[in-house]
Design an enzyme around this catalytic site. Structure first.
Site, PDB file in Angstrom:
ATOM      1  N   HIS A  75       0.601  -1.161   0.024  1.00 50.26           N
ATOM      2  CA  HIS A  75       0.108  -0.008  -0.023  1.00 50.26           C
ATOM      3  C   HIS A  75       0.847   1.386  -0.041  1.00 50.26           C
ATOM      4  O   HIS A  75       0.506   2.333   0.753  1.00 50.26           O
ATOM      5  CB  HIS A  75      -0.883   0.062   1.097  1.00 50.26           C
ATOM      6  CG  HIS A  75      -1.825  -1.148   1.267  1.00 50.26           C
ATOM      7  ND1 HIS A  75      -3.291  -0.959   0.792  1.00 50.26           N
ATOM      8  CD2 HIS A  75      -1.712  -2.222   1.781  1.00 50.26           C
ATOM      9  CE1 HIS A  75      -3.752  -1.965   0.750  1.00 50.26           C
ATOM     10  NE2 HIS A  75      -3.085  -3.128   1.602  1.00 50.26           N
ATOM     11  N   ASN A 148     -10.136  -2.765   2.431  1.00 50.15           N
ATOM     12  CA  ASN A 148     -10.008  -2.672   1.086  1.00 50.15           C
ATOM     13  C   ASN A 148     -11.415  -2.623   0.358  1.00 50.15           C
ATOM     14  O   ASN A 148     -12.397  -2.556   1.206  1.00 50.15           O
ATOM     15  CB  ASN A 148      -9.409  -4.097   0.634  1.00 50.15           C
ATOM     16  CG  ASN A 148      -8.169  -4.498   1.028  1.00 50.15           C
ATOM     17  OD1 ASN A 148      -7.219  -3.250   1.196  1.00 50.15           O
ATOM     18  ND2 ASN A 148      -7.361  -5.525   0.968  1.00 50.15           N
TER      19      ASN A 148
HETATM   20 FE1  HDE Z   1      -2.405  -4.822   5.499  1.00 51.33          FE
HETATM   21  N1  HDE Z   1      -0.720  -4.041   6.006  1.00 51.33           N
HETATM   22  N2  HDE Z   1      -1.881  -6.573   6.133  1.00 51.33           N
HETATM   23  N3  HDE Z   1      -4.229  -5.618   4.825  1.00 51.33           N
HETATM   24  N4  HDE Z   1      -3.081  -3.066   4.758  1.00 51.33           N
HETATM   25  C1  HDE Z   1      -0.384  -2.686   5.642  1.00 51.33           C
HETATM   26  O1  HDE Z   1       0.927  -1.393   7.519  1.00 51.33           O
HETATM   27  C2  HDE Z   1      -0.748  -6.769   6.543  1.00 51.33           C
HETATM   28  C3  HDE Z   1      -4.493  -6.878   4.681  1.00 51.33           C
HETATM   29  C4  HDE Z   1      -4.315  -2.448   4.448  1.00 51.33           C
HETATM   30  O2  HDE Z   1      -3.034   3.658   4.062  1.00 51.33           O
HETATM   31  C5  HDE Z   1       0.924  -2.590   6.552  1.00 51.33           C
HETATM   32  O3  HDE Z   1       1.014   0.711   7.558  1.00 51.33           O
HETATM   33  C6  HDE Z   1      -0.667  -8.276   7.066  1.00 51.33           C
HETATM   34  C7  HDE Z   1      -5.950  -7.249   4.754  1.00 51.33           C
HETATM   35  C8  HDE Z   1      -4.226  -1.295   4.071  1.00 51.33           C
HETATM   36  O4  HDE Z   1      -1.490   3.293   5.470  1.00 51.33           O
HETATM   37  C9  HDE Z   1       1.497  -3.837   6.983  1.00 51.33           C
HETATM   38  C10 HDE Z   1      -1.899  -8.699   6.601  1.00 51.33           C
HETATM   39  C11 HDE Z   1      -6.597  -5.561   4.598  1.00 51.33           C
HETATM   40  C12 HDE Z   1      -3.208  -0.893   4.112  1.00 51.33           C
HETATM   41  C13 HDE Z   1       0.354  -4.568   6.690  1.00 51.33           C
HETATM   42  C14 HDE Z   1      -2.556  -7.816   5.905  1.00 51.33           C
HETATM   43  C15 HDE Z   1      -5.375  -5.054   4.779  1.00 51.33           C
HETATM   44  C16 HDE Z   1      -2.122  -1.796   4.802  1.00 51.33           C
HETATM   45  C17 HDE Z   1       1.992  -1.729   5.346  1.00 51.33           C
HETATM   46  C18 HDE Z   1      -2.036 -10.513   6.301  1.00 51.33           C
HETATM   47  C19 HDE Z   1      -7.933  -5.432   4.415  1.00 51.33           C
HETATM   48  C20 HDE Z   1      -2.574   0.658   3.935  1.00 51.33           C
HETATM   49  C21 HDE Z   1       2.238  -0.294   5.857  1.00 51.33           C
HETATM   50  C22 HDE Z   1      -2.910 -10.500   7.847  1.00 51.33           C
HETATM   51  C23 HDE Z   1      -8.837  -5.581   5.403  1.00 51.33           C
HETATM   52  C24 HDE Z   1      -3.013   1.470   4.979  1.00 51.33           C
HETATM   53  C25 HDE Z   1       1.220  -0.156   7.158  1.00 51.33           C
HETATM   54  C26 HDE Z   1      -2.339   2.908   4.886  1.00 51.33           C
HETATM   55  C27 HDE Z   1      -1.038  -1.534   5.096  1.00 51.33           C
HETATM   56  C28 HDE Z   1      -0.050  -5.849   7.246  1.00 51.33           C
HETATM   57  C29 HDE Z   1      -3.761  -8.043   5.257  1.00 51.33           C
HETATM   58  C30 HDE Z   1      -5.718  -3.463   4.306  1.00 51.33           C
HETATM   59  C31 HDE Z   1       2.898  -4.347   6.491  1.00 51.33           C
HETATM   60  C32 HDE Z   1       0.483  -8.888   7.980  1.00 51.33           C
HETATM   61  C33 HDE Z   1      -6.856  -8.311   4.939  1.00 51.33           C
HETATM   62  C34 HDE Z   1      -5.503  -0.587   3.513  1.00 51.33           C
HETATM   63  O5  HDE Z   1       1.601  -3.641   8.430  1.00 51.33           O
END
Ligand code: HDE
Length: 692
Positions: A75, A148
Site C-alpha cells: 500500500h 479494502n
Molecule cells: Fe495490510 N498491511 N496486512 N491488509 N493494509 C499494511 O501497514 C498486513 C490486509 C491494508 O493507507 C502495512 O502501515 C498483514 C487485509 C491497508 O497506510 C502492514 C496482513 C486488509 C493498508 C500490513 C494484511 C489490509 C495496509 C504496510 C495479513 C484489508 C494501508 C504499511 C494478515 C482488510 C494503510 C502499513 C495505509 C497496510 C500488514 C492483510 C488493508 C505491513 C500482515 C486483509 C488499507 O503492516
C-alpha cells in the site's frame, strides 16, 4: 506574503527574489537563525571552494538527504483526505462505542486510499486491490477501520502474507514488473493456494480498475464484534457505500490512463474536494448473532468468505464525507499510521486468523517506517477527540514535555497533594469481550475453512454478462503473461472447480488444452445468486461526479458548446474544453474560447463521455492529427457516449465510429446525449473487442 518585497539581490546574476525583513516572514535555519542568502553557498571567493562552516548549506542539504522514509511495504502508493463521520442511526442496543451511539455527532477522520503492489511512485490505475483505510478520531480514542475495496482476502492465515506479497511484487532477481500481478511468481503462488480463488474472482473483475477513488466500495473484510453495556456481543461486518456509485474503467482504458495521467486517481480526488464536490460514503453494517453465524454454511472467521447481503441485509447507520485536502502530503498522507488495533471500547476483534496477525503487524511496521515509538505524537496520528496520557516516557523524537514526578502507576503521589497522573478506568476503559476459549496448542486450520470454491462460484455466477466477459478476459490477459505452462495449468485446474464454462473460456482465450480440475479439499456447493456483488446496474446511472470533455476547433459553434456544457454541468459533471492548442480556439462569430486541456495531453481516457463540436475546416485539420483520431476512437472503444455536430462526421469516420445509441447528433441539443453519457454502452463492446 506580507512584509516581503521583490528585489534583485547583489551577486545573484539578475535573478529576482522576494526578500523579507520581519521575524514572521523571514527564512530561518531549523534552529531559528535568520538566513540572509538562500542562493549562494559560502565560499572562499566568488570562484573558490565551499567552506565547511556554512551551516546554512549543510543543514539544508543534510535535511534533504534524509527526506525519505521507508515506503510502506504494501500500500505504498496512496492518496488521502480529511473528513467527518456522522452517525444517523444509533447502535446503542449492540455497542457502547460512542461513535456508534451518538446520533448527529460529527467525528473528524482521515481516509487514505491506496494500491497494494506498486511502489510509492507507481501509477494510479494498475489492476490491483485498493486499500480503504479510515482513521476516526473518536472521543474514546482513535478507531482505525483499515479495509479494502474488496470484501474478502487472498489468504486465510496471516502467516502466508509475506509470501503472497513477495509473489505479487517485482520478481526477486529482475526487479520487475512494477505494480502488476500479471507475472509468473504471482500466479505460481495463487495456483498453489486454492483459498485465494474467491479473491481472484474479485481481483480479475472490474473492481480492481476503478474509475475513481470516489467510486469504490470499502469493506472491513474481517468479522468484528460489537459489545453492549450488558457485555453481550454481536458479530458485525462494516461496509462503506459510495454515494456516487461504483464505476470502473475498461482494462484497455486503465492501461492508457497510466500513460496519460499516472496520477489520475490522486488528481481526481484532490480536484473534486478542491472544487467543493465532496465525496460521500454511507457506513453500513451487517449484524449477526453467534447463532445466525453458526447456521451459515461457511465460517465467518474466514476472510475468504463474505456474507451475502441477500442473507443478512446491510443497515446504513451513518455517513462519511471527505471535505478537506491534506495541507502537506508527507506530513499527513505519508506519515499517517493505521493500526487495526485502534478500536474504541464497545468494538472488539474476532478470532479471524488473518485479523489476529494484523493486530501485530501494523504497530511493528510503523516502528520501522516512522522510526520511533512516538509516532502516535505526529499530528496526523494523534488522538484528537480526547486526551491521551499514560506513563510511557522518552524514546526517540519525544515531542511532549510530560510534567510532574509520577512516571509510574500505581503511585500514591496524589495523596501527598501532588498530581499522581492518569489512572485506569475500570468502567469506561476498553474491555475485551469475554469470549470463552480453550484448546490444544496446534498449527492446524479449522475444517470449516476447507471450502475454497463455492463463494468464487457465487461471485462469478452473480455477475452480468459483460462483467463475466471482463473477468474471463482479465484472466486470459494475466495468464498470457505467465511463461510457465505448469503454473497456468494449475490455475486453470482451480478455475474448473469454480465454473467449467469459465475455465473453458479462459483456456480458449489462451488457446491451450483445459487441464482436469484440481482436487478440492471440500466439494463446492451452489448458492443463490447475489446481485449485490455486481457493479453494473447496482447503482443508478449518473453523470454526477463524472467528467466530460468537449473537443472544439476554430470556427466551432459556441452556442452548441455552451448547451452541452450547461447540460452536463446541470447533471453534475465537470466539463473540460479540449482544443488543439492550449490558447484555445476562435469560435464562429469571432469569440475566443480558452482551453482547459491541449489535445495530445488530454486524451478521451480521462473523461466519462465526450462531445465533438467542430467546424468543417477544423474537422478536416483534425483528421490529420493522430491524437484527435485516438480521442474519438478510444472514446468509442471504451464504450463512452459521443455527442457530435454534423461537421465532425469526417473525424468519426476516420476513427471507425459506427452509429449506435451512444453516438448522438447534437443538432437537437444535448438532451439526447445526456442519458447515454451517464453509462457505458455495453452493447457496443462485442463490436470493438474480442472478449474471452
Ligand atoms: Fe495490510 N498491511 N496486512 N491488509 N493494509 C499494511 O501497514 C498486513 C490486509 C491494508 O493507507 C502495512 O502501515 C498483514 C487485509 C491497508 O497506510 C502492514 C496482513 C486488509 C493498508 C500490513 C494484511 C489490509 C495496509 C504496510 C495479513 C484489508 C494501508 C504499511 C494478515 C482488510 C494503510 C502499513 C495505509 C497496510 C500488514 C492483510 C488493508 C505491513 C500482515 C486483509 C488499507 O503492516
Amino acid at each position: 506574503m506580507p512584509n516581503t518585497k521583490i528585489s534583485t539581490t547583489p551577486g545573484n546574476a539578475g535573478e529576482t527574489h522576494q526578500t523579507a525583513s520581519t521575524p514572521e516572514t523571514r527564512l530561518t535555519t531549523n534552529h531559528g537563525v535568520p538566513v540572509s542568502d538562500n542562493q549562494n553557498t559560502l565560499s572562499a571567493g566568488p570562484r573558490g571552494p565551499h567552506l565547511l562552516e556554512d551551516f546554512v548549506l549543510r543543514e539544508k542539504i543534510q535535511h534533504f538527504d534524509h527526506e525519505r522514509i521507508p515506503e510502506r511495504i504494501v500500500h505504498a502508493r496512496g492518496s488521502a483526505a480529511h473528513g467527518v463521520f456522522e452517525l444517523t442511526e444509533s447502535l446503542a442496543d449492540y455497542t457502547t462505542a460512542k461513535i456508534l451511539t451518538e446520533v448527529g455527532k460529527q467525528t473528524e477522520l482521515f481516509t487514505r486510499f491506496s494500491t497494494v503492489a506498486g511502489g510509492a511512485g507507481s501509477v494510479d490505475t494498475p489492476r490491483d486491490v485498493r486499500g480503504f483505510a479510515v482513521k476516526m478520531y473518536t472521543t474514546e480514542g482513535n478507531w482505525d477501520l483499515v479495509g479494502n475495496n474488496i470484501p474478502v482476502f487472498f489468504i486465510q492465515d496471516a502467516i502466508k502474507f509475506p509470501d503472497l506479497i513477495h509473489a505479487v511484487k517485482m520478481e526477486a532477481d529482475r526487479g520487475y514488473p512494477q505494480a502488476a500481478s500479471a507475472h509468473d511468481t504471482f500466479w505460481d503462488f495463487i495456483g498453489l493456494m486454492p483459498e485465494s480463488t474467491h479473491m481472484i474472482m474479485w481481483a480479475m473483475s472490474d473492481r480492481t480498475i476503478p474509475r475513481s477513488l470516489r467510486m469504490i466500495e470499502g469493506f472491513g473484510v474481517h468479522t468484528f464484534r460489537l459489545v453492549n453495556a450488558a457485555g453481550e456481543a454481536t458479530l458485525v461486518k462494516f461496509h462503506w457505500r459510495p454515494r456516487l456509485g461504483t464505476q470502473s474503467t475498461c482494462w484497455d482504458e486503465a492501461v492508457k490512463i497510466a500513460g496519460a495521467d499516472p496520477d489520475f486517481h490522486r488528481r481526481d480526488l484532490f480536484e473534486a474536494i478542491d472544487a467543493g464536490d465532496f465525496p460521500e460514503w454511507d457506513l453500513a453494517v451487517q449484524l449477526l448473532t453467534q447463532e445466525q453465524a453458526d447456521s451459515l454454511p461457511f465460517d465467518v472467521l474466514d476472510s475468504t468468505k463474505l456474507i451475502p447481503e441477500e442473507l443478512h441485509p446491510l443497515r446504513v447507520i451513518g455517513k462519511m464525507t471527505l471535505n478537506r485536502n491534506p495541507d502537506n502530503f508527507f506530513a499527513e498522507t505519508e506519515q499517517v499510521a493505521f493500526l487495526p488495533t485502534n478500536i474504541p471500547p464497545g468494538i472488539d476483534f474476532s478470532e479471524d486468523p488473518l485479523l489476529q496477525g494484523r493486530l501485530f503487524s501494523y504497530q511493528d511496521t510503523q516502528l520501522s517506517r516512522l522510526g520511533t515509538v512516538n509516532f502516535h505524537q505526529l499530528p496526523i496520528n494523534q488522538a484528537r477527540g480526547c486526551p491521551f496520557q499514560n506513563m510511557q516516557r522518552d524514546g526517540q523524537m519525544q515531542m511532549q514535555v510530560p510534567k510532574g514526578r509520577a512516571n509510574y502507576e500505581p503511585n500514591s503521589l496524589s495523596q501527598a497533594g501532588e498530581d499522581g497522573g492518569p489512572r485506569e478506568d475500570p468502567k469506561g476503559g476498553f474491555r475485551s469481550f469475554e469470549q470463552p476459549v480453550e484448546g490444544t496448542k496446534v498449527r492446524i486450520r479449522a475444517e470449516t475453512f476447507a471450502d475454497h470454491y463455492s463463494q468464487a462460484r457465487l461471485f462469478f455466477l452473480s455477475q452480468t454478462e459483460p462483467e463475466q466477459a471482463h473477468l474471463a478476459s482479465a484472466l486470459v490477459f494475466e495468464l498470457s503473461k505467465v511463461t510457465m505452462d505448469h503454473v497456468r495449468d494449475r490455475v486453470l485446474g482451480n478455475l474448473q472447480n469454480v465454473d467449467a464454462g469459465l475455465a473453458q473460456r479462459v483456456a480458449d482465450g489462451l488457446n491451450i488444452k483445459l487441464p482436469a480440475a484440481n482436487p478440492a479439499a471440500s466439494e463446492p456447493y451452489d448458492m443463490d445468486a447475489s446481485p449485490a456483488l455486481r457493479t453494473v446496474g447496482k447503482y443508478p446511472d449518473t453523470l454526477k461526479g463524472r467528467a466530460v470533455g468537449i473537443l472544439v476547433s476554430d470556427g466551432a459553434d459556441g452556442a452548441i458548446v455552451d448547451a452541452v456544457k450547461a447540460a452536463a454541468e446541470d447533471a453534475g459533471a465537470t466539463v473540460k474544453i479540449v482544443a488543439p492548442k492550449i490558447g484555445g480556439v476562435t469560435l464562429k462569430g469571432g469569440k475566443k474560447l480558452k482551453a482547459d486541456g491541449q489535445l495530445a495531453g488530454t486524451p478521451s481516457v480521462v473523461f466519462d463521455a465526450v462531445a465533438l463540436v467542430l467546424s468543417e475546416a477544423g474537422c478536416a485539420e483534425l483528421t490529420k492529427e493522430g491524437a484527435a483520431i485516438d480521442f474519438v476512437a478510444h472514446a468509442f472503444g471504451h464504450l463512452k457516449a459521443i455527442g457530435y455536430t454534423a461537421e465532425a462526421q469526417a473525424l468519426l469516420d476516420k476513427a471507425n465510429v459506427e452509429p449506435d445509441d451512444g453516438v448522438v447528433d447534437l443538432a437537437n441539443g444535448a438532451d439526447g446525449w445526456l442519458a447515454p453519457a451517464a453509462m457505458r454502452q455495453w452493447d457496443r463492446e462485442p463490436k470493438v473487442r474480442m472478449l474471452a
